[in-house]
Structures are given as C-alpha cells and as structure tokens.
Scaffold this active site. Structure first.
Site, PDB file in Angstrom:
ATOM      1  N   LEU A  29      53.551  62.290  50.510  1.00 41.74           N
ATOM      2  CA  LEU A  29      54.571  63.338  50.462  1.00 41.74           C
ATOM      3  C   LEU A  29      54.139  64.526  51.329  1.00 41.74           C
ATOM      4  O   LEU A  29      53.050  65.078  51.142  1.00 41.74           O
ATOM      5  CB  LEU A  29      54.787  63.823  49.030  1.00 41.74           C
ATOM      6  CG  LEU A  29      55.162  62.755  47.992  1.00 41.74           C
ATOM      7  CD1 LEU A  29      55.532  63.422  46.662  1.00 41.74           C
ATOM      8  CD2 LEU A  29      56.306  61.881  48.503  1.00 41.74           C
ATOM      9  N   ALA A  30      54.995  64.873  52.265  1.00 43.66           N
ATOM     10  CA  ALA A  30      54.641  65.968  53.172  1.00 43.66           C
ATOM     11  C   ALA A  30      55.855  66.790  53.558  1.00 43.66           C
ATOM     12  O   ALA A  30      55.921  67.377  54.632  1.00 43.66           O
ATOM     13  CB  ALA A  30      53.971  65.399  54.416  1.00 43.66           C
ATOM     14  N   GLY A  68      56.918  69.416  51.936  1.00 37.77           N
ATOM     15  CA  GLY A  68      56.772  70.807  51.507  1.00 37.77           C
ATOM     16  C   GLY A  68      56.773  71.744  52.701  1.00 37.77           C
ATOM     17  O   GLY A  68      56.276  71.401  53.775  1.00 37.77           O
ATOM     18  N   ARG A  94      53.532  79.661  52.157  1.00 34.53           N
ATOM     19  CA  ARG A  94      52.378  80.574  52.059  1.00 34.53           C
ATOM     20  C   ARG A  94      51.386  80.425  53.209  1.00 34.53           C
ATOM     21  O   ARG A  94      50.508  81.265  53.387  1.00 34.53           O
ATOM     22  CB  ARG A  94      51.670  80.374  50.713  1.00 34.53           C
ATOM     23  CG  ARG A  94      52.398  81.085  49.582  1.00 34.53           C
ATOM     24  CD  ARG A  94      51.634  80.934  48.293  1.00 34.53           C
ATOM     25  NE  ARG A  94      51.905  79.641  47.663  1.00 34.53           N
ATOM     26  CZ  ARG A  94      51.118  79.082  46.749  1.00 34.53           C
ATOM     27  NH1 ARG A  94      49.990  79.677  46.400  1.00 34.53           N
ATOM     28  NH2 ARG A  94      51.431  77.924  46.205  1.00 34.53           N
ATOM     29  N   LYS A 144      52.916  72.334  56.870  1.00 30.01           N
ATOM     30  CA  LYS A 144      51.585  72.432  56.262  1.00 30.01           C
ATOM     31  C   LYS A 144      50.678  71.244  56.561  1.00 30.01           C
ATOM     32  O   LYS A 144      49.517  71.416  56.952  1.00 30.01           O
ATOM     33  CB  LYS A 144      51.754  72.620  54.750  1.00 30.01           C
ATOM     34  CG  LYS A 144      50.460  72.860  54.044  1.00 30.01           C
ATOM     35  CD  LYS A 144      50.656  73.473  52.684  1.00 30.01           C
ATOM     36  CE  LYS A 144      51.442  72.620  51.752  1.00 30.01           C
ATOM     37  NZ  LYS A 144      51.407  73.112  50.365  1.00 30.01           N
ATOM     38  N   GLN A 151      63.276  63.761  53.807  1.00 32.68           N
ATOM     39  CA  GLN A 151      63.880  64.273  52.574  1.00 32.68           C
ATOM     40  C   GLN A 151      64.628  65.536  52.991  1.00 32.68           C
ATOM     41  O   GLN A 151      64.010  66.554  53.301  1.00 32.68           O
ATOM     42  CB  GLN A 151      62.774  64.608  51.549  1.00 32.68           C
ATOM     43  CG  GLN A 151      63.322  65.076  50.220  1.00 32.68           C
ATOM     44  CD  GLN A 151      62.277  65.795  49.375  1.00 32.68           C
ATOM     45  OE1 GLN A 151      61.286  66.299  49.888  1.00 32.68           O
ATOM     46  NE2 GLN A 151      62.523  65.861  48.075  1.00 32.68           N
ATOM     47  N   THR A 184      59.291  66.254  43.401  1.00 33.28           N
ATOM     48  CA  THR A 184      58.406  65.175  43.838  1.00 33.28           C
ATOM     49  C   THR A 184      58.999  63.778  43.619  1.00 33.28           C
ATOM     50  O   THR A 184      58.787  62.893  44.445  1.00 33.28           O
ATOM     51  CB  THR A 184      57.025  65.287  43.152  1.00 33.28           C
ATOM     52  OG1 THR A 184      57.213  65.563  41.759  1.00 33.28           O
ATOM     53  CG2 THR A 184      56.188  66.398  43.751  1.00 33.28           C
TER      54      THR A 184
HETATM   55  C1  UD1 Z   1      52.709  68.910  41.518  1.00 35.45           C
HETATM   56  C2  UD1 Z   1      52.820  68.151  40.193  1.00 35.45           C
HETATM   57  C3  UD1 Z   1      51.804  68.735  39.200  1.00 35.45           C
HETATM   58  C4  UD1 Z   1      50.408  68.655  39.782  1.00 35.45           C
HETATM   59  C5  UD1 Z   1      50.363  69.349  41.139  1.00 35.45           C
HETATM   60  C6  UD1 Z   1      49.038  69.102  41.802  1.00 35.45           C
HETATM   61  C7  UD1 Z   1      55.139  67.437  39.904  1.00 35.45           C
HETATM   62  C8  UD1 Z   1      56.439  67.738  39.269  1.00 35.45           C
HETATM   63  N1  UD1 Z   1      54.167  68.309  39.677  1.00 35.45           N
HETATM   64  O1  UD1 Z   1      53.122  70.243  41.253  1.00 35.45           O
HETATM   65  O2  UD1 Z   1      51.856  68.024  38.001  1.00 35.45           O
HETATM   66  O3  UD1 Z   1      49.478  69.246  38.916  1.00 35.45           O
HETATM   67  O4  UD1 Z   1      51.393  68.825  42.010  1.00 35.45           O
HETATM   68  O5  UD1 Z   1      48.957  69.844  42.971  1.00 35.45           O
HETATM   69  O6  UD1 Z   1      55.018  66.416  40.555  1.00 35.45           O
HETATM   70  N2  UD1 Z   1      56.952  67.660  47.899  1.00 35.45           N
HETATM   71  C9  UD1 Z   1      57.905  67.087  48.711  1.00 35.45           C
HETATM   72  N3  UD1 Z   1      59.217  67.247  48.391  1.00 35.45           N
HETATM   73  C10 UD1 Z   1      59.614  67.932  47.284  1.00 35.45           C
HETATM   74  C11 UD1 Z   1      58.636  68.522  46.469  1.00 35.45           C
HETATM   75  C12 UD1 Z   1      57.301  68.364  46.805  1.00 35.45           C
HETATM   76  O7  UD1 Z   1      57.580  66.449  49.700  1.00 35.45           O
HETATM   77  O8  UD1 Z   1      60.836  68.017  47.057  1.00 35.45           O
HETATM   78  C13 UD1 Z   1      55.524  67.480  48.241  1.00 35.45           C
HETATM   79  C14 UD1 Z   1      54.874  68.755  48.712  1.00 35.45           C
HETATM   80  O9  UD1 Z   1      54.847  68.816  50.125  1.00 35.45           O
HETATM   81  C15 UD1 Z   1      53.477  68.652  48.166  1.00 35.45           C
HETATM   82  C16 UD1 Z   1      53.617  67.776  46.942  1.00 35.45           C
HETATM   83  O10 UD1 Z   1      54.829  67.104  47.078  1.00 35.45           O
HETATM   84  O11 UD1 Z   1      52.599  68.032  49.066  1.00 35.45           O
HETATM   85  C17 UD1 Z   1      53.543  68.541  45.658  1.00 35.45           C
HETATM   86  O12 UD1 Z   1      54.600  69.431  45.610  1.00 35.45           O
HETATM   87  P1  UD1 Z   1      54.474  70.876  44.976  1.00 35.45           P
HETATM   88  O13 UD1 Z   1      55.766  71.535  45.007  1.00 35.45           O
HETATM   89  O14 UD1 Z   1      53.299  71.569  45.564  1.00 35.45           O
HETATM   90  O15 UD1 Z   1      54.156  70.459  43.463  1.00 35.45           O
HETATM   91  P2  UD1 Z   1      53.446  71.343  42.378  1.00 35.45           P
HETATM   92  O16 UD1 Z   1      54.436  72.250  41.776  1.00 35.45           O
HETATM   93  O17 UD1 Z   1      52.206  71.900  42.895  1.00 35.45           O
END
Ligand code: UD1
Ligand code: CA
Length: 451
Positions: free
Chosen positions: A16-17, A19, A23, A30, A83, A89
């Site tokens: 997954l990338a 995001g 920040r 990122k 996406q 996620t």
């Molecule tokens: C997520 C986890 C959390 C965990 C944490 C660890 C979920 C709901 N939560 O939270 O339990 O402790 O990671 O760091 O899974 N991403 C996408 N598309 C999206 C959302 C996210 O590609 O729609 C990717 C982001 O780029 C990132 C990763 O998924 O690499 C995690 O997303 P992020 O929003 O940072 O999740 P956290 O809230 O940190």
C-alpha cells in the site's frame, strides 16, 4: 534440507502506497523517498522478492506516476493499481482486487512507508498461515502505542479484534501490543472477508483491521506474530525518515563488519543498499558510499572520500578526500589521493593520481604517474571527449590534457604543459614558454624602492 530450501506456498505481495504523506511536505509521494539510496517502496519490494513472493501488486494514489516507475524498475512483472479515493486500508487493498482474484496460496499486505520489515519476519508470518490460520497479524510492543491499532486478546491470548486509536476506550488504549499494519491472508478466504468490511467507525474509513473480528465470527483462526518495534517503524515525516535511515545504516554497517570489512568509526560511514565491500577492505571515518559501489579485497578507503557507481579493485588506495564519480574503475594497487576526482575513467593497475587531479572520460595506463594538479579538459562546452594515457607514462605536475588526445606508453609530459596534440610512445612533450633570467634585477628593484 533446511527450512529455506523447503518449497513454500506461492504468495502475492500487496504494497500500500497511496498515502499522500502530507507531513513530509514534499512534491514526491512518501514511498518514493529514499533510505540508503533507494526509494522506500523499492526496499519493500526487494524484501518481498527475498522472501520469494511470486507476484507483487502496488497500490498508489492518483498522479503518483513516479511510484509506477519505481515499481517497474524494481520488478517489471509487478502491477500498479490506482486507488482514486483514499477511503482506508481495506479500500486500498481492494484496489488490487484483480490481483487478489488471480492469486493462489497466500497474500501479504505491506506498507510502502514501512521499509525495515525483515525477510525472516515475512517468512514467519507466512508460515503461520501454512500452520492453518486464515489471517496472521504482525504485532509489536509499542513504547508509546498512541496512534496505533491495539491488538485485543482474550484471556488465552487469542486475538479477538484490532481497535483503532480513535475508536478505543480507555481500557483498550492502555494495551501496548499494537498492529504493525503487516497482515497475511489465505487467498481463498481473503476477498470474502474484505467485502464484509464496513466504514461505521470514528474516521468513516474502511479499516483492514476489521478483518480480524470478521474472521473470528466466521470461526476462522487468526494468529499474531510479533517483531521488534524498530522493524515496523513507519515514516510519516522527515524526522521518522531520518530515524529509519539511522536503523538501516546500522544494519548495513553490521553486515559489512560481519563480512570482514574493517570500519574504524562505523557510525560515521554511510552506506547504500547495494554497497559491496570484500573482506579485508578498510574504511576510515566519514566515508560515503552512494549507490553502485564495489570495493575488492585489501583496498583502503581513507577518510572523507565519496564514492558513487564505481569499482575499486584489490589493494587500491582511495583518498583521503577523494571523489569517485559514476564509471570510475580503479585498478589493482592504484592510488587515488587527496582532492582527486575521477569520472567515467579506467585507472589501470598501479597507476598513481596522488594529488589535486581531475580525470574524466579517460584511461590511465598501468603504472602511469599523474603529477599533482594535472587535469583532463574533457569538455569543450558542447561535447565530452576522450583522453587516452598509455602505460608507464609520466605526466608532469599542473599539466592540462585537452581532449581528444592520446599520450603514448612511456611518454613524458613536462610539467605545466597544455597538451593539445597526441604524444607518441616514449616521446617527451613540453609546452611552456622559455624561462627568462635577468641577473641582478631583484637587487636593483629593491634599491629603487629604498629597501
Ligand atoms: C494503520 C492501521 C493501524 C496500525 C498502523 C500502523 C488500519 C485501519 N489501521 O493505521 O492499525 O497500527 O497502520 O502504522 O489499517 N493507505 C492507502 N490508502 C488508504 C489508506 C492508507 O494506500 O486509503 C496506506 C498508506 O499509504 C500507508 C498505510 O496504508 O502506507 C497505512 O495507512 P495510514 O493511514 O497511515 O494508517 P494508520 O492510521 O497509521
Ligand atoms: Ca501511518
């Protein structure tokens, strides 16, 4: 047969990338930011490859073409999925639905911003699925759990659910066992589980973490494997990028020393992911290895040198304060001294470039001595030209060799010469105005000024 030789179940790596990495305050997505000279996404892909992934899918956001380029370069068979809306996620993983539907065996979800996960850890998580679990979660004991999903277990230690920070009550918030984000699934049940995930939570997102409670409801087995916190450190800002860099540098230094390289002050040496140092190489303090460097046995890299895309052969001495730019090939026992720059040039065995020299687009033959301050004028403002210096030649200090030009084997160039025409083997070439002598001039001059 060791466990590493055992045929393993095929698996798909989903990274997954998508995001935004707000920040980071960056024009780059990122996961494109580098650690140890390579984009974080490429690190995660390399770890997947090392753990023998059969296929890879990378989920990126809209307008993140640079991540597609990185993906293709790291693995031409990997697929990029976009996406378009960032809805969580689980939603991100479902962007790669085509890959999931086509997968057999296991599926592992990794994050492009969490590049330190070890190959062994991935192997361990996959083995848990081989042991009969439908879902395996990688957890860790967090020094500070704030922001992470908490792993909620029953009194027997079985995983019940993952609770995100925003949805957790005080008691749940006190749990320190956290979700790293890395999760493994059996391919045959994964889609059915994912499609049941809703978005009825504090953030209104589709949480991948909800899969745990859903799998439990269906009577499927869910297990937790744990690892060190360091391994699952995620990068959200530049400070964390530096933290992750520090950890990977530590690992690379330890690996180099284990392999027989002496690092006099390890903490001052910067490596790239692909730096290759043979046993008995000695590296002095404050050396930087940019990507693409190989150093062979017994060579010594003196302090404050910077090397990039270069090959240093056995026993060569580099620096202090030397710069090897892309395409420098330094032969066995050759010497490249202080404030010497070499670019796209072969320096053959035993040649010496000891002080203040620039050699670019050139060959320096075996055992040739290049005097202090000599430079090759390889660029005419439009094009680069080649300089060929034969073996056993002697180039006097402060000479300029204007390319294209050829200096034959055993030739001598007098110091201070500007050489624009070829010099034949064993010839002396000297290009400077004759020295004028005026006897008594200095004394007369002092007298005139009353001294
Ligand atoms: C997520 C986890 C959390 C965990 C944490 C660890 C979920 C709901 N939560 O939270 O339990 O402790 O990671 O760091 O899974 N991403 C996408 N598309 C999206 C959302 C996210 O590609 O729609 C990717 C982001 O780029 C990132 C990763 O998924 O690499 C995690 O997303 P992020 O929003 O940072 O999740 P956290 O809230 O940190
Ligand atoms: Ca995060």
């Amino acid at each position: 047969m060791t466990s590493q030789d055992t045929p393993t179940t095929p698996w798909l790596s989903i990274i997954l990338a998508a995001g935004l990495g707000t920040r980071m305050k960056s024009a780059l997505p990122k996961a494109a930011h580098a650690i140890a000279g390579r984009p974080m996404l490429a690190h995660v892909m390399a770890t997947s490859a090392e753990a023998k992934a059969d296929s890879m899918a990378v989920v990126i956001g809209a307008e993140m073409n640079v991540l597609c380029d990185i993906t293709q370069e790291a693995n031409p068979n990997a697929k990029c999925f976009v996406q378009n809306e960032r809805l969580g996620t689980a939603h991100a993983v479902l962007a790669a639905k085509d890959a999931i539907q086509g997968a057999e065996g296991h599926i592992l979800v990794l994050y492009g911003d969490t590049p330190l996960v070890r190959t062994e850890t991935i192997t361990r998580l996959l083995a848990a699925l081989d042991g009969g679990a439908a879902v395996a979660v990688l957890g860790f004991e967090a020094t500070d759990p704030t922001g992470y999903g908490r792993l909620l277990r029953d009194e027997n230690g079985a995983l019940l659910a993952i609770r995100e920070e925003n949805d957790a009550n005080e008691q749940e918030k006190a749990v320190r066992l956290c979700n790293s984000g890395v999760m493994a699934f059996r391919a045959e049940t994964m889609l059915k589980l994912l499609e049941r995930i809703g978005n009825d939570n504090a953030k209104g997102e589709y949480y991948l973490t909800d899969v745990v409670a859903i799998a439990r409801e269906q009577g499927l087995r869910v297990v937790v494997e744990t690892c060190d916190e360091d391994e699952v450190l995620g990068v959200n800002d530049r400070s964390q990028l530096a933290e992750v860099e520090a950890i990977i540098q530590k690992r690379l230094r330890a690996a180099a020393m284990k392999n027989g390289t002496t690092l006099i002050a390890p903490e001052t040496v910067t490596f790239s992911y692909d730096t290759r140092l043979a046993p008995d190489v000695i590296v002095e303090p404050n050396v930087v290895f940019a990507p693409g460097v190989t150093v062979e046995a017994g060579a010594r890299i003196h302090a404050f040198s910077y090397l990039e895309k270069s090959h240093v052969h056995a026993g060569a001495l580099i620096g202090p304060f030397a710069r090897l730019r892309p395409g420098a090939d330094i032969g066995e026992g050759a010497k490249v001294g202080n404030f010497v720059e070499v670019k796209k040039a072969t320096v053959e065995a035993g040649a010496k470039l000891n002080h203040f020299t620039y050699i670019g687009d050139a060959r320096v033959g075996a055992k040739t001595n290049i005097g202090a301050g000599t430079i090759v004028c390889n660029y005419d403002g439009f094009k680069k030209h080649f300089t060929d210096i034969g073996a056993g030649a002697f180039i006097g200090s402060n000479s300029a060799l204007v390319a294209p030009v050829k200096i034959g084997d055993g030739a001598v160039v007098g110091s201070g010469s500007v050489i624009t025409r070829n010099v034949a083997p064993d010839e002396l070439a000297i290009e400077r105005s004759e020295q004028l002598h005026v006897p008594g001039w200095a004394a007369r001059n002092r007298k005139k000024h009353g001294k």
